[in-house]
Design a protein around this motif. Structure first.
Motif, short mmCIF file in Angstrom:
data_model
loop_
_atom_site.label_atom_id
_atom_site.label_comp_id
_atom_site.label_asym_id
_atom_site.label_seq_id
_atom_site.Cartn_x
_atom_site.Cartn_y
_atom_site.Cartn_z
N MET A 74 -8.23 -8.24 7.80
CA MET A 74 -6.87 -7.78 7.85
C MET A 74 -5.87 -8.81 8.53
SD MET A 74 -6.55 -4.92 6.51
CE MET A 74 -4.87 -4.62 7.00
N THR A 75 -6.61 -9.74 9.28
CA THR A 75 -5.65 -10.93 9.92
C THR A 75 -5.49 -12.10 8.87
OG1 THR A 75 -7.68 -12.04 10.82
CG2 THR A 75 -6.34 -10.27 12.33
N ALA A 76 -6.52 -12.01 7.75
CA ALA A 76 -6.49 -13.11 6.81
C ALA A 76 -5.43 -12.72 5.73
CB ALA A 76 -7.72 -13.39 6.42
N GLY A 77 -5.06 -11.46 5.52
CA GLY A 77 -4.19 -11.17 4.20
C GLY A 77 -3.74 -9.73 4.52
N GLY A 78 -3.07 -9.55 3.46
CA GLY A 78 -2.10 -8.06 3.45
C GLY A 78 -0.51 -8.18 3.73
N THR A 79 -0.18 -7.27 3.78
CA THR A 79 1.24 -7.30 3.73
C THR A 79 2.35 -7.95 4.73
OG1 THR A 79 1.48 -5.01 4.74
CG2 THR A 79 1.24 -5.08 2.30
N SER A 80 1.55 -8.18 5.65
CA SER A 80 2.11 -8.82 6.75
C SER A 80 1.13 -9.50 7.80
CB SER A 80 2.88 -7.95 7.80
OG SER A 80 2.39 -6.92 8.27
N LYS A 81 1.67 -10.51 8.68
CA LYS A 81 0.63 -11.07 9.82
C LYS A 81 0.30 -10.05 10.80
CE LYS A 81 0.27 -15.26 12.12
NZ LYS A 81 1.00 -16.56 12.66
N GLN A 125 3.25 -8.08 12.75
CA GLN A 125 4.55 -9.21 12.77
C GLN A 125 5.37 -8.69 11.63
OE1 GLN A 125 4.75 -11.49 15.60
NE2 GLN A 125 3.12 -9.64 16.29
N HIS A 126 6.40 -7.93 11.86
CA HIS A 126 7.39 -7.29 10.70
C HIS A 126 8.52 -8.13 10.52
CE1 HIS A 126 4.19 -4.65 9.08
NE2 HIS A 126 4.59 -3.78 10.13
N GLU A 127 8.87 -8.89 11.84
CA GLU A 127 10.54 -9.59 11.70
C GLU A 127 11.40 -8.45 11.42
OE1 GLU A 127 10.31 -12.69 9.34
OE2 GLU A 127 8.69 -13.79 10.39
N GLY A 128 11.17 -7.45 12.01
CA GLY A 128 12.15 -6.10 11.87
C GLY A 128 12.35 -5.35 10.70
N GLN A 129 11.50 -5.57 9.87
CA GLN A 129 11.34 -4.87 8.55
C GLN A 129 10.41 -4.06 8.19
OE1 GLN A 129 13.97 -5.73 6.09
NE2 GLN A 129 14.90 -6.84 7.84
N VAL A 171 9.28 -0.90 14.54
CA VAL A 171 10.47 -1.18 13.78
C VAL A 171 11.74 -0.25 13.64
CG1 VAL A 171 11.56 -1.97 11.64
CG2 VAL A 171 9.53 -3.50 12.39
N ALA A 172 11.00 1.25 13.65
CA ALA A 172 11.89 2.15 13.46
C ALA A 172 12.63 2.34 14.83
CB ALA A 172 11.21 3.36 12.98
N GLN A 173 11.81 2.09 15.85
CA GLN A 173 12.55 2.26 17.07
C GLN A 173 13.33 0.97 17.67
OE1 GLN A 173 8.75 2.82 19.33
NE2 GLN A 173 8.81 4.72 18.86
N GLY A 174 13.53 0.00 16.93
CA GLY A 174 14.40 -0.97 16.89
C GLY A 174 13.62 -2.32 17.13
N SER A 175 12.39 -2.50 17.26
CA SER A 175 11.53 -3.60 17.77
C SER A 175 11.48 -4.41 16.37
CB SER A 175 10.12 -3.04 18.16
OG SER A 175 9.48 -4.29 18.31
N GLN A 176 11.14 -5.40 16.62
CA GLN A 176 10.60 -6.61 15.62
C GLN A 176 9.47 -6.24 14.77
OE1 GLN A 176 12.76 -9.21 14.12
NE2 GLN A 176 14.16 -7.91 15.35
N ASN A 177 8.44 -5.61 15.71
CA ASN A 177 6.95 -5.52 15.13
C ASN A 177 6.56 -4.25 15.50
OD1 ASN A 177 6.90 -8.12 14.82
ND2 ASN A 177 6.30 -8.50 16.99
#
Length: 165
Positions: free
Chosen positions: A79-86, A101-105, A150-156
């Motif tokens: 999971m840390t090596a691949g996937g939809t996000s870091k 790590q979604h960068e707000g997305q 992210v739904a609560q306003g966080s970046q991650n």
């Protein structure tokens, strides 16, 4: 409907514009369904989100070829090596801190494609999704708590995962 198509659309292959037409129709229906889903009480919302998470987790496991027979550490490494996000993962015995790590997305495909609005109640799906991803690799019940999203306003999106004894 065909009369409403532009000349350019009718010159593409029929499958192209038909596929887009069907996708738009499906997105409209999904958007309408979520208007109702977001109004459900806690029990109803949990039931719907668990079903959605099951379908999504199954598709994710298939897409990323995650073998069910992986032990927990091998699964976490994958999971840390691949996937939809870091993903940053810290494990201390039966407790895992999972930081996406979604960068707000938001990573939900419905959100990414602007099909539905992002609301904190959608995070119930993420709790079930993560539990369903991890349980096959521990053969024990797993409890997932959302610490930030992210739904609560966080970046991650940050979760605490507890493997029950």
């Amino acid at each position: 409907m065909i009369g409403a198509m532009t000349m350019e659309q009718t010159q593409t292959t029929p499958e192209d514009w038909i596929t887009k037409l069907i996708r738009d129709y499906q997105d409209t229906i999904t958007r309408g369904a979520f208007e109702g889903i977001y109004q459900l009480d806690e029990k109803g919302l949990n039931t719907v989100m668990e079903g959605m998470a099951r379908t999504c987790a199954h598709a994710f496991v298939k897409l990323y070829d995650i073998a069910e027979d992986l032990d927990l550490d091998s699964f976490l490494a994958k999971m840390t090596a691949g996937g939809t996000s870091k993903i940053h993962i810290q494990r201390d015995g039966n407790t895992i801190l999972w930081d996406e790590q979604h960068e707000g997305q938001c990573m939900c495909p419905f959100i990414r494609r602007n099909v539905i609005p992002l609301k904190p109640s959608l995070c119930v799906c993420a709790l079930h999704w993560l539990r369903m991803l991890i349980e096959p690799h521990v053969d024990k019940p797993v409890r997932v708590e959302m610490l930030d999203s992210v739904a609560q306003g966080s970046q991650n999106c940050v979760f605490r995962i507890t493997i029950e004894d």
